[in-house]
Design a protein around this motif. Sequence first.
Motif, short mmCIF file in Angstrom:
data_model
loop_
_atom_site.label_atom_id
_atom_site.label_comp_id
_atom_site.label_asym_id
_atom_site.label_seq_id
_atom_site.Cartn_x
_atom_site.Cartn_y
_atom_site.Cartn_z
N ARG A 128 0.62 -1.18 -0.08
CA ARG A 128 -0.10 -0.03 -0.01
C ARG A 128 0.83 1.37 0.04
NH1 ARG A 128 -3.94 -2.84 3.45
NH2 ARG A 128 -3.01 -2.16 4.94
N VAL A 129 1.89 1.19 0.75
CA VAL A 129 2.66 2.19 0.75
C VAL A 129 3.53 2.45 -0.44
CG1 VAL A 129 4.89 3.16 1.88
CG2 VAL A 129 3.06 2.27 3.32
N ASP A 130 3.90 1.36 -0.92
CA ASP A 130 4.72 1.50 -2.48
C ASP A 130 3.57 1.97 -3.47
OD1 ASP A 130 6.97 0.52 -1.40
OD2 ASP A 130 6.74 -1.53 -2.10
N ARG A 131 2.33 1.81 -3.46
CA ARG A 131 1.57 2.33 -4.20
C ARG A 131 1.21 3.55 -4.10
NH1 ARG A 131 -1.23 -2.98 -3.35
NH2 ARG A 131 -2.62 -1.85 -1.86
N LEU A 132 1.14 4.00 -2.93
CA LEU A 132 0.84 5.51 -2.55
C LEU A 132 2.19 6.44 -3.13
CD1 LEU A 132 -0.96 7.49 -1.18
CD2 LEU A 132 0.38 7.09 0.86
N VAL A 133 3.10 5.76 -2.83
CA VAL A 133 4.53 6.35 -3.23
C VAL A 133 4.65 6.71 -4.81
CG1 VAL A 133 6.80 6.30 -3.37
CG2 VAL A 133 5.90 5.90 -1.14
N ASN A 134 4.14 5.37 -5.45
CA ASN A 134 4.01 5.43 -6.99
C ASN A 134 3.18 6.34 -7.33
OD1 ASN A 134 6.24 3.68 -7.16
ND2 ASN A 134 4.82 2.11 -7.05
N LEU A 135 1.93 6.34 -6.69
CA LEU A 135 0.66 7.57 -6.94
C LEU A 135 1.14 8.91 -6.98
CD1 LEU A 135 -2.01 7.60 -8.09
CD2 LEU A 135 -2.75 7.60 -5.72
N VAL A 136 1.82 9.04 -5.54
CA VAL A 136 2.25 10.51 -5.62
C VAL A 136 3.37 10.95 -6.55
CG1 VAL A 136 3.61 11.95 -4.01
CG2 VAL A 136 1.84 10.42 -3.07
N LYS A 137 4.25 9.78 -6.98
CA LYS A 137 5.18 10.16 -7.95
C LYS A 137 4.58 10.34 -9.47
CE LYS A 137 9.52 8.59 -10.16
NZ LYS A 137 8.99 9.13 -11.53
N GLU A 138 3.57 9.58 -9.69
CA GLU A 138 2.82 9.74 -10.93
C GLU A 138 2.21 10.99 -11.02
OE1 GLU A 138 -0.33 7.07 -13.64
OE2 GLU A 138 0.09 6.39 -11.67
N ILE A 139 1.39 11.55 -10.00
CA ILE A 139 0.70 12.74 -10.01
C ILE A 139 1.83 13.83 -10.29
CG2 ILE A 139 -0.63 14.29 -8.61
CD1 ILE A 139 -2.08 11.77 -7.09
N ALA A 140 3.06 13.77 -9.32
CA ALA A 140 4.05 14.64 -9.61
C ALA A 140 4.47 14.97 -11.01
CB ALA A 140 5.19 14.33 -8.44
N ASP A 141 4.61 13.49 -11.64
CA ASP A 141 5.19 13.38 -12.95
C ASP A 141 4.11 14.05 -13.95
OD1 ASP A 141 7.44 12.07 -12.20
OD2 ASP A 141 6.50 10.19 -12.76
N TYR A 142 2.62 13.80 -13.86
CA TYR A 142 1.75 14.31 -14.30
C TYR A 142 1.70 15.92 -14.49
CZ TYR A 142 -0.57 9.81 -15.25
OH TYR A 142 -0.75 8.59 -15.83
N LYS A 143 1.83 16.53 -13.22
CA LYS A 143 1.89 17.85 -12.74
C LYS A 143 3.22 18.52 -13.69
CE LYS A 143 1.80 21.24 -9.20
NZ LYS A 143 2.95 22.17 -9.73
N PHE A 144 4.34 17.64 -13.39
CA PHE A 144 5.45 18.34 -14.32
C PHE A 144 5.44 18.47 -15.81
CE2 PHE A 144 9.44 17.42 -16.18
CZ PHE A 144 10.29 18.50 -15.98
N ALA A 145 4.79 17.24 -16.23
CA ALA A 145 4.46 17.29 -17.70
C ALA A 145 3.45 18.21 -18.20
CB ALA A 145 3.86 16.00 -18.10
N LEU A 146 2.26 18.58 -17.43
CA LEU A 146 1.66 19.69 -17.52
C LEU A 146 2.11 20.95 -17.61
CD1 LEU A 146 -1.81 18.04 -15.77
CD2 LEU A 146 -1.44 18.56 -18.19
N ASP A 147 2.92 20.93 -16.53
CA ASP A 147 3.65 22.38 -16.39
C ASP A 147 4.22 22.75 -17.73
OD1 ASP A 147 2.45 23.51 -14.09
OD2 ASP A 147 3.65 22.47 -12.88
N GLU A 148 5.16 21.90 -17.92
CA GLU A 148 5.99 21.90 -19.06
C GLU A 148 5.46 22.19 -20.31
OE1 GLU A 148 9.55 22.16 -19.13
OE2 GLU A 148 9.29 22.43 -16.92
N ALA A 149 4.14 21.45 -20.59
CA ALA A 149 3.38 21.40 -22.02
C ALA A 149 2.52 22.33 -22.21
CB ALA A 149 3.19 20.02 -22.35
N CYS A 150 1.88 22.63 -20.87
CA CYS A 150 0.55 23.62 -21.02
C CYS A 150 0.77 24.88 -20.24
CB CYS A 150 -0.37 22.69 -20.46
SG CYS A 150 -0.89 21.16 -21.32
N ILE A 151 -0.34 25.81 -20.36
CA ILE A 151 -0.64 26.90 -19.87
C ILE A 151 -1.55 26.48 -18.77
CG2 ILE A 151 -1.37 29.40 -19.94
CD1 ILE A 151 -0.27 29.03 -23.02
#
Length: 625
Positions: A128-151
């Motif tokens: 569960r912790v690993d999934r949560l960590v991965n989820l948090v990282k995935e969300i962070a990755d999505y946010k990073f991608a959106l910040d880089e690609a979008c307004i």
Amino acid sequence: MDIDNQIDHESLYESIINHSDDAIISKSLDGIILSWNNGAEKIFGYQATEAIGKHISFLIPPNRPNEDNEILQRIRNGEIIHHYETDRIRKDGTVINISLTVSPIKNKDGVITGASKIARDITENKCRVDRLVNLVKEIADYKFALDEACIMAITDHKGIINYVNDNFCKISGYSRDELLGEDHRLINSGYHNELFIRDLWVTIANGHIWRGEIRNKAKNGHYYWVDTTIVPFLNEKGKPFRYVAIRSDITDRKLAEEMNQHAQQRYKQVVDNILDCLLITDVHGKIIFTNNQFLVLFGIPVSATDITDIHNYIAPDFLEILNSLSMKYSKYPAPEAAKFEYEGTLSSGTKLWLEVRFCSVKEFGKITGLQFAIRDITRQQSAESERIKVIEDIVQRNKDLEQFSYIVSHNLRSPVANILGITDLITQGGLNEDESNFLMQSLTESTKKLDSIIMDLNHATQIKLSSNENKETIFFSEIVDSILISISQLIEQKGVKLITDFSMVNTCFSVKSYIYSIFYNLITNSIKYKKQDQQLICEIRSRTNDNNILLTFRDNGIGINLEKTGDQIFELYRRFHMGVAEGKGLGLFMVKTHVESLGGKIQVISEVDKGTEFIVEMPMSVINT
């Protein structure tokens, strides 16, 4: 009393140990297992009898060979180990994650003699912790991608900005501090009307995603376009409490579209002033552009800007040609200098001839449709048709003259020779009465035969002279009824079964005597050449095919050997069944002549002892519409 209390405490401790879900294990300083509770049995899958007395190493994975020695060394040093996370192997071979607490065991003299381990299975928690960590990282990755690609911008439910990314600041020209706490009116360009803005807010306020293109105004006064998606975040009551706006810069595209629109307007001014009609279709044959000359030629109102309206003014067969060509050349280019000619009728009823040239249209190297250049050649085609008609008439007259010469040389020779021979004998004299009477009788018969041939020839030559006279609406069914009345005795005598089907087309506008002659001669021809031992079945049917009307006359008679006589079947005075029936060999010649005089053609399909089928084909224009 003290002893009883001691016994009670020991029983209590033993009960706690055996009922614990954790594995509680004691071992010597050499790693030999001394005790094994129920929790250990559940976690590791081994019974106490299988574990006690064995070295603890059978639980340790191969990738951790020195771990237990290191733990025991720390225990010898008097250290207590808390919440040490590691892996162990169950009896079934699966590897589990555990949390260890290890403490020293001392004798009454305080000497360390072993170690006590409490192991807790944390496999599920760790997953569960690993999934949560991965989820948090995935969300962070999505946010990073959106910040880089979008307004990006995030607002509260009132539209107050509480987050913008760097791209938003860059394109708008405002700093983050200038934007936070403001709403989007700060960058409003005034381009969009009140209805547009109201629709946007009504959509997102009702919890729906809004998508559209917006023109904004930067801090320096320049305008920029963004493709915008606004996503409402809903609370537990389904009401928006936050809006996330994701945008992409489409300013260059909008400028290109504007430039392209200006270019198209200039292009349209040019093409509207050239003489040819221009038409562009996509790869599916759909019309996507026409110039004014095209609208004028086809009688289409300039107000009919909708493509569906334009289609309604164009003949379906011409649209089918456009569609067929567009799909045919959708994957590879049309040939150079490709063209065709089309004869059709406008919606007003005006007939016209068109010369159509076409070529492929490409965009970025890909075929997107066809461009047609259309020119009205009705006058030229009419003149050419008239010229061809005159030539064909001259050629046909020459053929008729050749055939007439052949008939004269062959069919007239015999009776003329007889007349000359008889008159020569009469002029010599010295004949008795019987001889004179015989010669006069022979002379009379030869003269009658000559007269009959001349009348047939005269009738044949007169056919084409009257092909345009006395045209009227004719019903095929009425023609057949009239013929049946005139030959009713023959029909009854021969036992003929006549089947007709004029359900598809029953009328035409033509010369009635010709149509009657075609039906009469083909019906009586079938009766003449029926099989003696079989009932004659004669079928007459009509149908349309492309731009023609087809009449089929089929029977089950004796048939004709077409391999032997097929090229002679419609010639004058040709008979192929001597002794079967009386006749001059004139009927089929008359049928062919009548059909061709009406602008049609006739063909025959026949097989000996199986029957014959005549197919009469006439232009659709003969049909009375």
